[in-house]
Motif scaffolding. Sequence first.
Motif, PDB file in Angstrom:
ATOM      1  N   PRO A 151      -4.232  -6.803  -7.496  1.00 31.95           N
ATOM      2  CA  PRO A 151      -4.167  -6.417  -6.294  1.00 31.95           C
ATOM      3  C   PRO A 151      -4.719  -4.551  -6.465  1.00 31.95           C
ATOM      4  O   PRO A 151      -4.251  -4.077  -7.525  1.00 31.95           O
ATOM      5  N   ASP A 152      -5.323  -4.344  -5.645  1.00 35.56           N
ATOM      6  CA  ASP A 152      -5.677  -2.793  -5.632  1.00 35.56           C
ATOM      7  C   ASP A 152      -4.480  -2.104  -4.572  1.00 35.56           C
ATOM      8  O   ASP A 152      -4.659  -1.913  -3.399  1.00 35.56           O
ATOM      9  N   ARG A 153      -3.424  -1.849  -5.320  1.00 33.60           N
ATOM     10  CA  ARG A 153      -2.184  -1.235  -4.164  1.00 33.60           C
ATOM     11  C   ARG A 153      -2.470  -0.011  -3.988  1.00 33.60           C
ATOM     12  O   ARG A 153      -2.180   0.736  -2.816  1.00 33.60           O
ATOM     13  N   LYS A 155      -4.947   0.920  -2.369  1.00 32.76           N
ATOM     14  CA  LYS A 155      -5.521   0.603  -0.791  1.00 32.76           C
ATOM     15  C   LYS A 155      -4.738  -0.001  -0.110  1.00 32.76           C
ATOM     16  O   LYS A 155      -5.179  -0.342   0.962  1.00 32.76           O
ATOM     17  N   GLU A 157      -3.049  -2.831  -0.664  1.00 34.43           N
ATOM     18  CA  GLU A 157      -3.111  -4.138  -0.758  1.00 34.43           C
ATOM     19  C   GLU A 157      -1.458  -4.669  -0.957  1.00 34.43           C
ATOM     20  O   GLU A 157      -1.150  -3.960  -1.999  1.00 34.43           O
ATOM     21  N   LEU A 160      -1.038 -11.346  -2.375  1.00 36.66           N
ATOM     22  CA  LEU A 160      -2.045 -12.394  -2.013  1.00 36.66           C
ATOM     23  C   LEU A 160      -1.866 -13.821  -2.828  1.00 36.66           C
ATOM     24  O   LEU A 160      -1.375 -13.726  -3.844  1.00 36.66           O
ATOM     25  N   VAL A 182      -9.863  -8.359   1.530  1.00 32.80           N
ATOM     26  CA  VAL A 182      -8.473  -8.317   1.543  1.00 32.80           C
ATOM     27  C   VAL A 182      -7.804  -7.158   2.384  1.00 32.80           C
ATOM     28  O   VAL A 182      -8.838  -6.088   2.649  1.00 32.80           O
ATOM     29  N   THR A 184      -6.218  -3.950   3.910  1.00 34.24           N
ATOM     30  CA  THR A 184      -5.828  -2.750   3.183  1.00 34.24           C
ATOM     31  C   THR A 184      -5.483  -1.718   4.388  1.00 34.24           C
ATOM     32  O   THR A 184      -5.322  -1.872   5.528  1.00 34.24           O
ATOM     33  N   GLY A 190      -8.620  -7.814   7.722  1.00 32.79           N
ATOM     34  CA  GLY A 190      -9.155  -8.536   6.486  1.00 32.79           C
ATOM     35  C   GLY A 190      -9.969  -9.823   7.069  1.00 32.79           C
ATOM     36  O   GLY A 190     -10.050 -10.051   8.133  1.00 32.79           O
ATOM     37  N   TYR A 242     -11.671 -12.395  -4.228  1.00 35.68           N
ATOM     38  CA  TYR A 242     -11.390 -11.031  -3.246  1.00 35.68           C
ATOM     39  C   TYR A 242     -12.057  -9.848  -3.756  1.00 35.68           C
ATOM     40  O   TYR A 242     -12.449  -9.793  -5.030  1.00 35.68           O
ATOM     41  N   ASN A 244     -11.645  -6.989  -5.132  1.00 30.78           N
ATOM     42  CA  ASN A 244     -10.730  -6.132  -6.047  1.00 30.78           C
ATOM     43  C   ASN A 244     -11.419  -5.446  -7.061  1.00 30.78           C
ATOM     44  O   ASN A 244     -12.597  -5.648  -7.339  1.00 30.78           O
TER      45      ASN A 244
END
Length: 283
Positions: A151-153, A155, A157, A160, A182, A184, A190, A242, A244
């Motif tokens: 996950p791109d936390r 951003k 996120e 998931l 995803v 964000t 999303g 996703y 990511n």
Amino acid sequence: MDQASSQENLSYGMRRIPFVKLVTAGVVLCVLIAFALEAVFLFCSIFMTRSIPLYDDFATRDFSQWKGFSKQVCCNRSAVVVDAPNWDSKNAARFEINFDDPIVRGSHRSEFRLKPTEFHRLYEYGLKIFVPPDWQSDNHQVVVTQMHNTPDRWKGEGGLVPPLELRLLNNSWVLMTAWGQVPTWFDRKGDIRYVKSWSQPFERGKWTGWIFRTKWSLDEDGIVEVEKDGNLVFQKLGPNCYNNLFAPYLEFGAYAPTWVDLSVPPEIKTREVFFTDVFAREL
């Protein structure tokens, strides 16, 4: 407006300015903490997990290939090397979860993982899984293999469902797939698709061979193929993951995601699953 009112408004404004600054500072601090945590997570994912290629039949009777962030276990008994059941002169890894054990990464799990992969490149994973003969089924899934997203936390996120997941549920193998845009901070809605892609009753007390081929992509070149005992049981072409920064990574073991929401123990409090001949390579 009289002088008293003007002074009161000025005083209120002066009190409000420090409050706004405090809130702003708090928001900035939270963002910086989020970035720091993301940096630590990515560093661990990239440099402290097992890389590809990999082959492990646990012949060394230890987990010398799995160190640091690769092991997500709570206790020494959570993952041990044993004689492979129903297979002479073979070793296996036994993964165990117990409802009373400490939580690992927010849930009940005993898993090993690899580092994230790259998009638009073809990978192949294999493993053999043994479901004990005394396995009792209930309504709580046990995930045994998953290709988890990173996950791109930074951003915004959250957690998931994995883009690819093999679980034991009731008396069946169940394959789940998920992909899409995803949610964000910038797009709270999303667009995620999550479907049950395949299922089949499983046999207790029997080794089952699995092959997973993946080319992770949001475009039409994406590939997911799953073989069970040499037979193709699922294929998906096109978008399969996703959006990511990094592509998904392999996790295997035992993971009961619904246990963490229970106020009382499940009917079956302990689960164990066996693995051997685990491999991963780029094709």
